[in-house]
Write a protein that holds these residues in place. Structure first.
Motif, mmCIF file in Angstrom:
data_model
loop_
_atom_site.group_PDB
_atom_site.id
_atom_site.type_symbol
_atom_site.label_atom_id
_atom_site.label_comp_id
_atom_site.label_asym_id
_atom_site.label_seq_id
_atom_site.Cartn_x
_atom_site.Cartn_y
_atom_site.Cartn_z
ATOM 1 N N ALA A 1 0.827 -1.209 0.000
ATOM 2 C CA ALA A 1 0.000 0.000 0.000
ATOM 3 C C ALA A 1 0.861 1.258 0.000
ATOM 4 N N TRP B 1 -5.676 -10.297 -1.286
ATOM 5 C CA TRP B 1 -5.816 -9.096 -2.104
ATOM 6 C C TRP B 1 -7.195 -9.055 -2.730
ATOM 7 N N THR C 1 -9.941 3.065 -0.881
ATOM 8 C CA THR C 1 -9.941 1.724 -1.454
ATOM 9 C C THR C 1 -9.575 0.717 -0.379
ATOM 10 N N LEU D 1 -7.834 -2.521 0.020
ATOM 11 C CA LEU D 1 -6.908 -3.280 -0.813
ATOM 12 C C LEU D 1 -6.884 -4.768 -0.473
ATOM 13 N N PRO E 1 -1.066 -7.719 -7.095
ATOM 14 C CA PRO E 1 -0.611 -6.329 -7.124
ATOM 15 C C PRO E 1 0.822 -6.242 -7.621
#
Length: 372
Positions: free
Chosen positions: A130, A370, A356, A358, A196
């Motif tokens: 993040a 995720w 958001t 995540l 991610p």
């Protein structure tokens, strides 16, 4: 402010035993479960400084801190952190109860003057994707401000090495190759989610920690309290804490004593205004009242009006992210479901927050899922 009632304390202890510790700490699940049925032991938590501070971990940390000073007591046989090898059995609770009641004043004093300050190093592995995403959006090195920093070990996030174990791509590596601390985290994907992008490096300009009571790791008593906050049958957590503490002594971050709301702007002002600011919180906002959490989010919005700002949060859903992402029942743990954290990223643009969720995470950093 009224103290938590004994009924509320017993309910919390039972919840902790059945939903929080059941799958990860047989010792603490056993002890908290018995404590929930024992008014004398549970009643020690009425000494907690605020109702929000009441937690099974505070009671159990206070007991472990007292036990640290009596390393030859029979109870240490059940504490791997103190060299014990016994698992929970029928003899454990009577032994624990007699130990605690004989030292009730010492335990109560620790509860009255402390809060749970676990500086869980493995949470850096949760925060890293993040924070690097925020840095990518910023397009330049960032300044880090951790609120509720304790001893500031999470501010070493840019110096640790990470290994993310995935089913789709094997092991993903990030961080300096010769880092003093290496962290492992299982990275799973929710339906519809994609892996991610995790950059190899995180570039920071300045790192500052803000806490009501920052911990000085050179002080033996303060160091011992943080050790006592680590669950005794999870020795890997204790090992990583020691490694991170040793590394931090070589390059300690700036830690500031102050209030998370009232002093936020002043402490943020120590980081140059043209430096993108990433504010971190990790398992700290549960200690705030609902009104104080709202004030904290408002204070972040005020800061974002005068400088580029991102908020990376690792809290329960009701730890502030619910104020910006309302009606997300999928981010709440259901009845009987294992407790989990939520990794959130909030960016303000034109005075409006874009939030958001995540990932869903284990609270101590072992794994995360995720989200799409």
């Amino acid at each position: 402010m009224a103290a938590a009632s004994l009924e509320e304390i017993r309910h919390h202890l039972r919840w902790f035993a059945d939903q929080h510790a059941a799958q990860t700490s047989p010792l603490y699940s056993h002890l908290a479960g018995h404590a929930s049925d024992d008014d004398e032991i549970a009643g020690l938590l009425t000494a907690a400084p605020t109702p929000e501070a009441v937690s099974a971990t505070l009671l159990l940390a206070a007991v472990q801190r007292v036990l640290q000073s009596e390393p030859f007591h029979e109870l240490t046989n059940y504490y791997p952190s103190l060299g014990g090898t016994y698992g929970p059995d029928a003899a454990l609770w009577p032994l624990f109860r007699s130990f605690v009641l004989a030292r009730a004043d010492r335990v109560r004093g620790l509860i009255a003057n402390h809060v749970t300050q676990t500086n869980e190093v493995r949470r850096a592995a949760l925060l890293y994707p993040a924070v690097t995403l925020a840095a990518k959006q910023a397009g330049k090195p960032v300044g880090l401000l951790e609120v509720g920093t304790s001893a500031g070990l999470l501010l070493g996030i840019d110096t640790y090495a990470y290994r993310y174990q995935t089913q789709q791509a094997g092991q993903l590596a990030a961080g300096p190759p010769r880092a003093p601390v290496g962290l492992h985290c299982a990275l799973e994907l929710a339906p519809g989610a994609t892996l991610p992008s995790i950059p190899k490096r995180l570039s920071t300009v300045t790192k500052i920690g803000l806490d009501a009571n920052p911990v000085d790791l050179t002080d033996e008593e303060q160091y011992a309290w943080l050790e006592a906050c680590i669950w005794p049958d999870q020795p890997e957590r204790l090992r990583l804490f020691g490694a991170a503490a040793a590394a931090q002594r070589k390059a300690p971050p700036e830690l500031v004593a102050g209030d998370a709301v009232d002093d936020l702007a002043a402490v943020a002002g120590r980081i140059p205004a043209d430096v993108p600011l990433v504010v971190l919180t990790s398992n700290v906002l549960w200690l705030f009242t609902a009104e104080r959490r709202r004030a904290f989010v408002d204070a972040l919005a005020d800061l974002a009006a005068v400088r580029p700002l991102w908020w990376v949060s690792h809290e329960g859903y009701l730890g502030g992210l619910d104020l910006l992402l309302p009606d997300r029942d999928d981010l709440r743990a259901g009845d009987g479901e294992q407790v989990f954290g939520v990794l959130g990223l909030v960016r303000w643009s034109g005075g409006r927050p874009a939030a958001t969720a995540l990932a869903k995470t284990s609270l101590h950093g072992e794994r995360m899922e995720w989200l799409a």
